[in-house]
Write a protein that holds these residues in place. Structure first.
Motif, short mmCIF file in Angstrom:
data_model
loop_
_atom_site.label_atom_id
_atom_site.label_comp_id
_atom_site.label_asym_id
_atom_site.label_seq_id
_atom_site.Cartn_x
_atom_site.Cartn_y
_atom_site.Cartn_z
N THR A 159 0.83 -1.20 0.00
CA THR A 159 0.00 0.00 0.00
C THR A 159 0.87 1.24 0.00
O THR A 159 1.76 1.36 0.82
N PRO A 160 0.60 2.16 -0.92
CA PRO A 160 1.37 3.39 -0.86
C PRO A 160 1.05 4.09 0.46
O PRO A 160 -0.13 4.26 0.79
N ASN A 161 2.07 4.46 1.22
CA ASN A 161 1.77 4.95 2.56
C ASN A 161 1.01 6.26 2.56
O ASN A 161 0.27 6.55 3.49
N PHE A 162 1.13 7.05 1.50
CA PHE A 162 0.37 8.30 1.51
C PHE A 162 -1.11 8.02 1.33
O PHE A 162 -1.96 8.73 1.89
N TRP A 163 -1.43 6.98 0.62
CA TRP A 163 -2.84 6.64 0.43
C TRP A 163 -3.42 6.12 1.74
O TRP A 163 -4.51 6.54 2.16
N LEU A 164 -2.66 5.23 2.38
CA LEU A 164 -3.11 4.68 3.65
C LEU A 164 -3.31 5.80 4.65
O LEU A 164 -4.30 5.86 5.38
N GLY A 165 -2.36 6.75 4.66
CA GLY A 165 -2.46 7.87 5.58
C GLY A 165 -3.73 8.67 5.35
O GLY A 165 -4.46 8.99 6.29
N ILE A 166 -3.99 8.99 4.09
CA ILE A 166 -5.19 9.77 3.77
C ILE A 166 -6.45 9.04 4.23
O ILE A 166 -7.33 9.63 4.85
N LEU A 167 -6.51 7.74 3.93
CA LEU A 167 -7.70 6.98 4.31
C LEU A 167 -7.86 6.93 5.83
O LEU A 167 -8.97 7.05 6.35
N MET A 168 -6.73 6.77 6.53
CA MET A 168 -6.83 6.69 7.99
C MET A 168 -7.30 8.02 8.57
O MET A 168 -8.10 8.03 9.51
N ILE A 169 -6.80 9.12 8.01
CA ILE A 169 -7.25 10.43 8.50
C ILE A 169 -8.74 10.54 8.29
O ILE A 169 -9.50 10.97 9.16
N PHE A 170 -9.17 10.13 7.11
CA PHE A 170 -10.59 10.22 6.78
C PHE A 170 -11.42 9.43 7.77
O PHE A 170 -12.44 9.90 8.27
N LEU A 171 -10.96 8.22 8.08
CA LEU A 171 -11.74 7.36 8.96
C LEU A 171 -11.65 7.80 10.41
O LEU A 171 -12.67 8.07 11.06
N PHE A 172 -10.44 7.89 10.92
CA PHE A 172 -10.31 8.10 12.36
C PHE A 172 -10.44 9.54 12.81
O PHE A 172 -10.78 9.80 13.95
N SER A 173 -10.14 10.50 11.93
CA SER A 173 -10.23 11.89 12.38
C SER A 173 -11.51 12.56 11.93
O SER A 173 -12.22 13.15 12.72
N VAL A 174 -11.78 12.45 10.61
CA VAL A 174 -12.94 13.16 10.09
C VAL A 174 -14.23 12.46 10.49
O VAL A 174 -15.14 13.07 11.01
N HIS A 175 -14.27 11.14 10.24
CA HIS A 175 -15.51 10.41 10.49
C HIS A 175 -15.74 10.10 11.96
O HIS A 175 -16.78 10.38 12.51
N LEU A 176 -14.74 9.47 12.59
CA LEU A 176 -14.94 9.02 13.96
C LEU A 176 -14.51 10.05 14.98
O LEU A 176 -14.94 10.02 16.12
N LEU A 188 13.07 6.33 6.74
CA LEU A 188 13.25 7.74 6.45
C LEU A 188 12.59 8.13 5.15
O LEU A 188 11.95 9.17 5.04
N SER A 189 12.73 7.26 4.14
CA SER A 189 12.06 7.53 2.86
C SER A 189 10.57 7.61 3.06
O SER A 189 9.90 8.49 2.55
N GLY A 190 10.04 6.65 3.82
CA GLY A 190 8.60 6.62 4.06
C GLY A 190 8.15 7.82 4.84
O GLY A 190 7.07 8.36 4.63
N ALA A 191 9.02 8.28 5.75
CA ALA A 191 8.66 9.41 6.60
C ALA A 191 8.41 10.65 5.77
O ALA A 191 7.58 11.50 6.14
N VAL A 192 9.09 10.78 4.64
CA VAL A 192 8.96 11.97 3.81
C VAL A 192 7.50 12.28 3.50
O VAL A 192 6.99 13.36 3.81
N LEU A 193 6.81 11.32 2.90
CA LEU A 193 5.42 11.58 2.53
C LEU A 193 4.48 11.52 3.72
O LEU A 193 3.52 12.28 3.81
N THR A 194 4.78 10.61 4.67
CA THR A 194 3.90 10.47 5.83
C THR A 194 3.87 11.77 6.62
O THR A 194 2.81 12.22 7.06
N GLU A 195 5.05 12.37 6.81
CA GLU A 195 5.07 13.62 7.57
C GLU A 195 4.33 14.73 6.84
O GLU A 195 3.70 15.58 7.46
N GLN A 196 4.39 14.71 5.51
CA GLN A 196 3.66 15.71 4.73
C GLN A 196 2.19 15.62 5.06
O GLN A 196 1.53 16.60 5.36
N ILE A 197 1.67 14.40 4.98
CA ILE A 197 0.24 14.21 5.13
C ILE A 197 -0.24 14.48 6.55
O ILE A 197 -1.27 15.10 6.75
N PHE A 198 0.51 14.01 7.53
CA PHE A 198 0.07 14.18 8.91
C PHE A 198 0.61 15.46 9.53
O PHE A 198 0.39 15.72 10.71
N THR A 199 1.30 16.25 8.76
CA THR A 199 1.90 17.50 9.24
C THR A 199 2.71 17.27 10.51
O THR A 199 2.48 17.87 11.55
#
Lengths: 313, 293, 506
Positions: free
Chosen positions: A142-159, A251-262
Motif C-alpha cells: 500500500t502506498p503509505n500516503f494513500w493509507l495515511g489519507i484513508l486513515m485520516i478520513f476514517l479516524f479523524s474526520v468520520h470518527l 526515512l524515505s517513508g517518513a517523507v510523505l507520511t510527515e507531509q500528510i500528517f503534518t
C-alpha cells in the motif's frame, strides 16, 4: 576483529565524502535559482544580487562545495535561507521527532511482522501461511500516503477519535503525543512489517530445518518448546540486526507520511527544502541521515558477526 | 548407439533448475494468483481503448464529482472525467513506470555489478563506495531531486527511479558474482585462458539469474509505488494523461466531498504492487535450493 | 463577631475561585496554510507571514472593508501640493513590546531600516522615498523623489510596520527570531513548521479591544486536514479554506464563515517579448491572444473548479474595486469570435501553446479546463506542470508561451500593475513594452486625485486589454472559517486575520 572494524571505519570516510558530493552536485543541477525564490513576490533585482553574495551563490561551484565542507568539519552545517536559522538547530529540533516516529514504527513493525513470520514458517503452505502473507504484504504494497489519507478520513474526520495532524512532544503530554503519532507510526510501520515478516520467515525456516532443532525434536521435546526455546532465539538475532538497516526505508517513508500528517520532522523539512531550493538544509539533512545510516549499517554488521562467530573470518 | 545422445524417455530426464522452479512456482497458489493478476493488468493496459467506457480525458462540466452510478461505475473526478476509464488507462503509466524503471536499473546495475565483482580491484572499490553512498541516502529524496532536475514528466520519473534503484542491482550482482567466482568451473575456465568478460557472461551471469528475477519482481513493485509517490508530489505523469499517483493528488482536496476519487486509484496501486510482491516471494521460494520438492 | 467571621470565611473560600477565573487564560489556535518565513517585517516575503504580523506588528495605517485608509500607529497624513512631501502625525502614548516608546525617531528608524537594510524586501516599495525627517517627537516628514500616490497604501502593509529600534539594533538580521514590535500581541516562541505562540501585550494602545490572552499559529499544509482540525475543535480559525469545502462548512453546526474578495488575481501571463518562445503566433499577434481570451469561459472555470464562489475578472483589480474600469466589463465566451480572429490573423490551426503551470492541484485543474475550452476554438494547449521554483526561472529566461500566475494583490492598484506591465519592471515576465501604457501608469502613480488617476488607468486599461500581455481570469475569495465560540471577526479584502475585537464566548 579489530582489523575488521578499522577497515570498515576507513571505508566510511570516502563513502560519506561521495554522499556529500553527490547531494551537493544534485542540488546545483536543480533548475531554479534559490536567490530568486527567496526574493519574494517583488523580485527586486538588487535584493536578488545581494542574497547571492550573502550565500556565496555567485562563487564557482567547486568553491561553494569547499566552503560548505569546511563548515561541516567545524560542525557548522550552514544556515537555512528560507527560515534564517542554523541548519544544526533545525536538525536538533526535528531529528527527535522523526526518531520517535521511526521507533514507534519499528515497534509496530516488529509486533506485526515477527509473529507473522513465525506463524508463516511454522504453518508453511497452510491457509494460515497465505493469510499471514497477505496481511503483512499489505503493508509493503500500500502506498503509505494513500493509507495515511484513508486513515485520516476514517479516524479523524468520520470518527473523531484521533487528531488529523500535528505533533505533541511526549515530554509535554505523553497521552496526546501518543494520539498524534499513532497513525503516522502505523502507516510507516506497516511498510516495514512485511519486510520483517519475510526475514523472520526465512530465518525460522532455516532454523527449523537445522541440526540442533532436529536433535531437539528427536529428543522428544514438544513442538512449542522447540519453536520457542531453540528456533526463535536463533532466528530473531539476524532479524533485529536487519531491522536496523530498515532505517533508510523508514526515512524515505517518513517523507510523505510527515507531509500528510503534518509532523514537523526530518521528512517534511527535506521536501520543503528541495522545493524551495534551500540548499543548506537539504545538504545538511541528507549528510546527517546518510552518516547515521552508514553507522547503523556498521553496527548491524558488527552485531551480526558478534552473534555468529562463524562469520568472523 | 551414439554416446552423446540421451536415450532415456523424456519423462525421466533430469529437470533443469528452471523447470524445477517453474513447477514449484505453479504449486504456490499465492504466487500464481499474483501472476494471473499481473497478466490481467498487462492485458488491460494493452486493450485499454477497447475496455474503457469513456475517453479518459473528456471533461464534462455538468458531471463534476459525481458519486458512482450506473453510468459511471467509479464516479467522476473534479472536471467530470470518468474515473473507471482513467483508472484503466492509468494502468499503462504505472506498469510502464514499473517495468521501464527497473529495466534501466538492470541495464545499468548488472553490468556494473559484474564489473565490480569480477573486474579490476579499483573498479570494485570505486563502485562499492558509490553504491554505499547512494544506498545510504533516502531513496525518495534522491528520486525527488532527480525528477525535479529532469523536469516533471512520466519519462523523467522513470529515469529518476531507475537511476536511484541501480545500486540495488549493482550490489545484488556483485554479491552473487563473489559467491560464484570461486567455484571450480569458473576457476577452471579461467585457467584454460578464457577472457574474463566471456566467463562473466557465459558462466557467472546464468547463476545470477534466479536472484535477479526475484529482485526484479520486487523492485517493480517498489517502482510502481515510487512512481505513484512522485506523481502524488506532482513530479510524474502530467495532466491530462491519467496516472494513479496524480489522481490521488487531485483527490486529496475532496476527501469529504468525493471520497471515491481517492479509493479507486489507491486500490489499483495496491492490487498491482501486491501481485508483484506475491510473485516475487513465490519466485524466491521456487528458486531456493534448500527447499525440498 | 460571627458575621465578620462568616464573611471572612466566604471571602477565603471565594478567593481561589476568583483567582481561578482571573487566571483562566483564553487562548485560541489558528491554522495557517503554510509555515511563515522569517518574522522580520523588513525581510519577510510570504503572504502567510503577514497573517502572523497582524497580531504582533502594528502598522502606521490600516485599511477597512472598503479599502479606505484608517489610522493605526499614525493618526493622520497630509500630502503637500506638489506631492513630494508627506507629513505623518503619530499616535501618542504607544509603546513597543520591550517598553520603548514609539516616537518619530523610532518611526524614522523603522522606515530607514525597510529602505536600506541589507536583504530588505521592502526596498522596491519605498524606492520613491528620498529621505525621512523628524519634525517633532510625534511627527515625521517623508520627502519623495517624485510624487507617489500609492505611498500611504504601502504604509498599510509591511513597509509601514514599526520595530523597536533598541531590539532591532541589538539583533541585527536575527531580529526575526524574536521580533519586538507594537502590536496587540507579543512574540513568545516559535518552533519551525510546528507553531508560533504569541500572548497579549499588556500596554497595547488599544488594549480595551483585546480580550484573548494567547494565540497559537499552527501551519497545516493540507486543506482537508486543516478543515478536519477545525471541525474537531482543535483549531478555532483556519485561513484559505477551499471553495469546494464551503458548502460543507456552511452546513456544519458550530462553524462560521467570513469572506471577502481578494486584492489580487489569477491570470495567464503571455510571453510577448522574451526569446524564441515569444515569436510564435500567440506571442506575436494580439489577435491570437484575443482569440484565446474569447475561447475562455471564465464563469465556467469558476463554476467547475471553485463551485462558483470566486469572481471572474478581466482587469488587475476585481470588479468591486473603485478603480475598476466599468467601461470594459468581463467578456462572455464567444467561440465564433475566437475562430474569426484566428482566421483574420491568418494562423494555421490548431495553434500550439506551451502552457507552464505551477504545481498545485487547483491551478492544474484550471489549466485542464482551459485546455479543453481553447481546443474548441483551435488551440492545442500542452500543459507543462512545473515546480514553482523552476517555473520562475523558466519565466525569467522566457522559456514559456503562457504561464498561469497569481498575484496576491496590494491595496493600491498601482501595486497590481506597474511592476507587471511597465517596460523592464521586475515582475514583467511577458516582456511587454508599450510607451502609452508606461506613460499612463506613471501618470497614475504621480497624481493624487481620484479622477486623474482613473483617467490615467482608463488609458492604460484600453491598451492593455487589447494587447493582452496578461489575460486576467478570476479573483479568489478569501475564505476564513472559524468556530462560533469566536465572536467579532470581520474579514478585510487583504486576507489578513485581524485579532483586535475578537472575543471568545463563554
Amino acid at each position: 576483529m579489530l582489523a575488521l572494524v578499522a577497515r570498515r571505519l576507513m571505508q566510511l570516510v570516502p563513502t560519506i565524502i561521495i554522499v556529500s558530493m553527490m547531494i551537493f552536485g544534485l542540488q546545483q543541477l536543480l533548475p531554479g535559482d534559490p536567490a530568486t525564490i527567496m526574493a519574494g513576490e517583488e523580485r527586486d533585482p538588487e535584493v536578488i544580487e545581494q542574497i547571492r553574495k550573502q550565500y556565496r551563490l555567485d562563487q564557482p561551484i567547486p568553491l561553494q562545495y569547499v566552503y560548505w565542507i569546511k563548515g561541516v568539519v567545524k560542525g557548522d552545517l550552514g544556515e537555512s535561507m528560507r527560515l534564517k536559522e542554523p541548519v544544526s538547530r533545525l536538525v536538533a529540533q526535528k531529528l527527535p521527532v522523526t526518531l520517535q516516529l521511526a521507533a514507534m514504527a519499528m515497534l509496530i513493525a516488529i509486533l506485526i511482522g515477527v509473529p507473522a513470520g513465525i506463524v508463516s514458517a511454522v504453518k508453511k503452505d497452510t491457509p494460515w501461511d497465505y493469510i499471514v502473507n497477505v496481511i503483512s504484504l499489505w503493508g509493503i504494497s500500500t502506498p503509505n500516503f494513500w493509507l495515511g489519507i484513508l486513515m485520516i478520513f476514517l479516524f479523524s474526520v468520520h470518527l473523531g477519535w484521533l487528531p488529523a495532524s500535528g505533533y505533541v512532544s511526549p515530554f509535554e503530554n505523553p497521552w496526546q503525543s501518543l494520539k498524534t503519532t499513532i497513525m503516522p507510526a502505523f502507516v510507516l510501520g506497516n511498510s516495514i512489517a512485511g519486510v520483517l515478516m519475510r526475514h523472520t520467515r526465512a530465518a525460522m525456516l532455516q532454523a527449523l530445518s537445522s541440526d540442533y532443532v532436529r536433535t531437539a525434536r528427536a529428543k522428544g521435546l514438544g513442538e512449542t518448546r522447540v519453536i520457542l526455546a531453540h528456533a526463535m532465539r536463533n532466528a530473531l538475532t539476524p532479524v533485529i540486526t536487519l531491522g536496523a538497516l530498515e532505517f533508510g526505508t523508514l526515512l524515505s517513508g517518513a517523507v510523505l507520511t510527515e507531509q500528510i500528517f503534518t509532523i514537523p520532522g526530518f521528512g517534511k523539512l527535506i521536501v520543503d527544502a528541495v522545493f524551495n531550493r534551500d540548499y543548506a538544509v537539504v545538504q545538511g539533512v541528507v549528510l546527517v541521515t546518510s552518516a547515521t545510516y552508514i553507522l547503523l549499517n556498521l553496527l548491524a554488521d558488527l552485531g551480526y558477526i558478534l552473534v555468529n562467530p562463524r562469520l568472523r573470518t | 548407439m551414439s554416446a552423446g545422445v540421451s536415450t532415456l524417455p523424456a519423462a525421466s530426464r533430469p529437470e533443469t533448475p528452471m523447470q524445477r522452479a517453474w513447477r514449484r512456482l505453479k504449486a504456490r497458489k499465492a504466487a500464481m494468483f499474483g501472476l494471473v493478476v499481473i497478466l490481467a493488468l498487462v492485458l488491460i493496459a494493452i486493450f485499454a481503448p477497447l475496455i474503457a467506457p469513456f475517453d479518459p480525458t473528456r471533461q464534462s462540466w455538468a458531471a463534476v464529482r459525481k458519486a458512482p452510478s450506473a453510468l459511471h461505475w467509479f464516479g467522476t473526478d473534479e472536471v467530470g472525467r470518468d474515473l473507471l476509464s482513467r483508472v484503466i488507462f492509468g494502468t499503462r503509466a504505472s506498469l510502464a513506470a514499473g517495468v521501464v524503471s527497473v529495466g534501466i536499473a538492470v541495464a545499468l546495475g548488472v553490468p556494473l555489478g559484474l564489473l565490480a565483482g569480477y573486474g579490476p580491484r579499483w573498479a570494485d572499490t570505486v563502485l562499492s563506495r558509490i553504491t554505499d553512498a547512494m544506498l545510504a541516502s533516502p531513496f525518495l529524496i534522491l528520486a525527488i531531486a532527480l525528477a525535479a532536475f529532469l523536469g516533471p514528466s512520466l519519462t523523467n520519473a522513470m529515469i529518476a527511479i531507475g537511476v536511484t534503484a541501480t545500486p540495488i542491482f549493482i550490489r545484488l550482482t556483485r554479491g552473487q558474482v563473489m559467491t560464484v567466482k570461486v567455484e571450480d568451473y569458473v576457476e577452471s575456465a579461467r585457467a584454460v585462458g578464457n577472457p574474463r568478460w566471456r566467463i562473466a557472461v557465459k558462466h557467472i551471469l546464468p547463476n545470477v539469474m534466479p536472484q535477479l528475477l526475484v529482485q526484479i519482481t520486487l523492485t517493480i513493485a517498489m517502482a510502481v509505488i515510487a512512481e505513484a509517490s512522485l506523481s502524488f508530489l506532482g513530479l510524474g505523469q502530467q495532466p491530462p494523461a491519467p496516472s494513479w499517483g496524480s489522481m490521488l493528488n487531485s483527490a486529496q482536496r475532496f476527501l469529504t466531498n468525493a471520497p471515491w476519487m481517492a479509493i479507486w486509484p489507491g486500490l489499483a496501486i495496491f492490487v498491482t504492487v501486491l501481485s508483484f510482491n506475491l510473485l516475487g516471494d513465490g519466485l524466491r521460494d521456487a528458486f531456493d535450493p534448500r527447499e525440498r520438492g | 463577631m460571627k458575621a465578620p467571621l462568616r464573611l471572612g470565611l466566604v471571602a477565603l473560600l471565594a478567593a481561589p475561585l476568583l483567582a481561578g477565573t482571573a487566571l483562566a487564560q483564553s487562548s485560541i489556535r489558528i491554522g495557517l496554510a503554510e509555515d511563515p518565513d522569517v518574522l522580520d517585517p523588513t525581510l519577510a516575503r510570504t503572504y502567510v507571514g503577514r497573517i502572523v504580523f497582524s497580531s504582533i506588528c502594528d502598522k502606521l495605517f490600516d485599511i477597512d472593508e472598503k479599502l479606505a485608509v484608517v489610522p493605526q500607529l499614525a493618526l493622520s497624513h497630509e500630502t503637500s501640493a506638489d506631492g513630494k512631501t508627506v507629513t505623518i502625525k503619530l499616535r501618542p502614548g504607544v509603546k513597543f513590546h520591550d517598553g520603548e516608546p514609539l516616537d518619530a525617531e523610532a518611526a524614522k528608524f523603522s522606515l530607514d531600516r525597510h529602505r536600506t537594510m541589507q536583504g530588505s524586501f521592502r526596498r522596491g516599495e519605498l524606492s520613491q522615498i528620498a529621505a525621512v525627517e523628524v519634525v517633532d517627537p510625534l511627527t515625521i516628514k517623508i520627502q519623495l523623489k517624485t510624487p507617489f500616490s500609492p505611498l500611504i497604501a504601502q504604509l498599510t502593509d509591511r513597509s509601514g510596520m514599526m520595530v523597536s529600534p533598541k531590539a532591532a539594533k541589538e539583533a541585527g538580521d536575527k531580529f526575526g527570531q524574536k521580533p519586538v514590535c507594537a502590536g496587540p500581541y507579543k512574540f513568545v516562541e516559535r518552533v519551525q513548521q510546528d507553531r508560533i505562540v504569541v500572548e497579549k501585550f499588556a500596554d497595547y494602545w488599544n488594549k480595551a479591544n483585546v480580550s484573548i490572552d494567547k494565540i497559537t499559529y499552527v501551519p497545516i499544509a493540507d486543506s482537508t486536514v486543516r478543515l478536519a482540525n477545525l471541525k474537531s475543535g482543535q483549531l478555532d480559525l483556519i485561513e484559505r479554506a477551499l471553495a469546494t469545502d464551503l458548502k460543507d462548512i456552511r452546513s456544519t453546526a458550530g462553524l462560521k464563515v467570513a469572506t471577502a474578495y481578494e486584492l489580487g488575481y489569477q491570470g495567464l501571463t503571455i510571453n510577448v517579448g522574451k526569446g524564441e518562445a515569444a515569436k510564435g503566433p500567440l506571442g506575436s499577434d494580439p489577435r491570437v491572444r484575443q482569440a484565446l481570451e474569447a475561447a475562455i469561459d471564465r464563469e465556467a472555470i469558476v463554476q467547475v473548479v471553485f463551485n462558483g464562489e470566486f469572481k471572474p475578472g478581466n482587469q488587475w483589480i476585481n470588479p468591486d474595486n473603485a478603480f475598476y474600469q466599468k467601461s470594459l466589463p468581463v467578456p462572455k465566451r464567444d467561440i465564433a469570435k475566437a475562430k474569426k480572429l484566428l482566421a483574420e490573423a491568418g494562423v494555421k490551426t490548431p495553434v500550439p501553446v506551451d502552457l507552464m503551470v505551477p504545481n498545485n492541484p487547483e491551478t492544474r485543474q484550471v489549466a485542464e479546463v482551459i485546455q479543453a475550452m481553447a481546443a474548441e476554438a483551435g488551440f492545442d494547449i500542452k500543459i507543462r506542470v512545473t515546480e514553482f521554483a523552476t517555473s520562475l526561472k523558466e519565466a525569467e529566461a522566457g522559456n514559456y508561451q503562457a504561464y498561469i500566475l497569481a498575484w496576491s494583490g496590494r491595496t493600491d492598484p498601482d501595486g497590481n500593475i506597474h511592476s507587471f506591465a511597465s517596460t523592464g519592471a521586475p515582475n514583467n515576465y511577458s516582456a511587454y513594452s508599450n510607451a502609452t501604457v508606461d506613460a499612463a501608469l506613471n501618470e497614475a502613480r504621480t497624481k493624487n486625485g481620484m479622477p486623474e488617476r482613473m483617467a490615467a488607468y482608463q488609458k492604460a486599461a484600453s491598451q492593455l486589454l487589447t494587447d493582452l500581455p496578461i489575460v486576467y481570469l478570476y479573483h479568489r475569495l478569501v475564505i476564513i472559517a472559524h468556530r462560533d465560540r469566536l465572536e467579532g471577526y470581520r474579514q478585510m479584502p487583504d486576507g489578513l486575520v485581524r485579532v483586535v475585537g475578537l472575543k471568545v464566548k463563554g
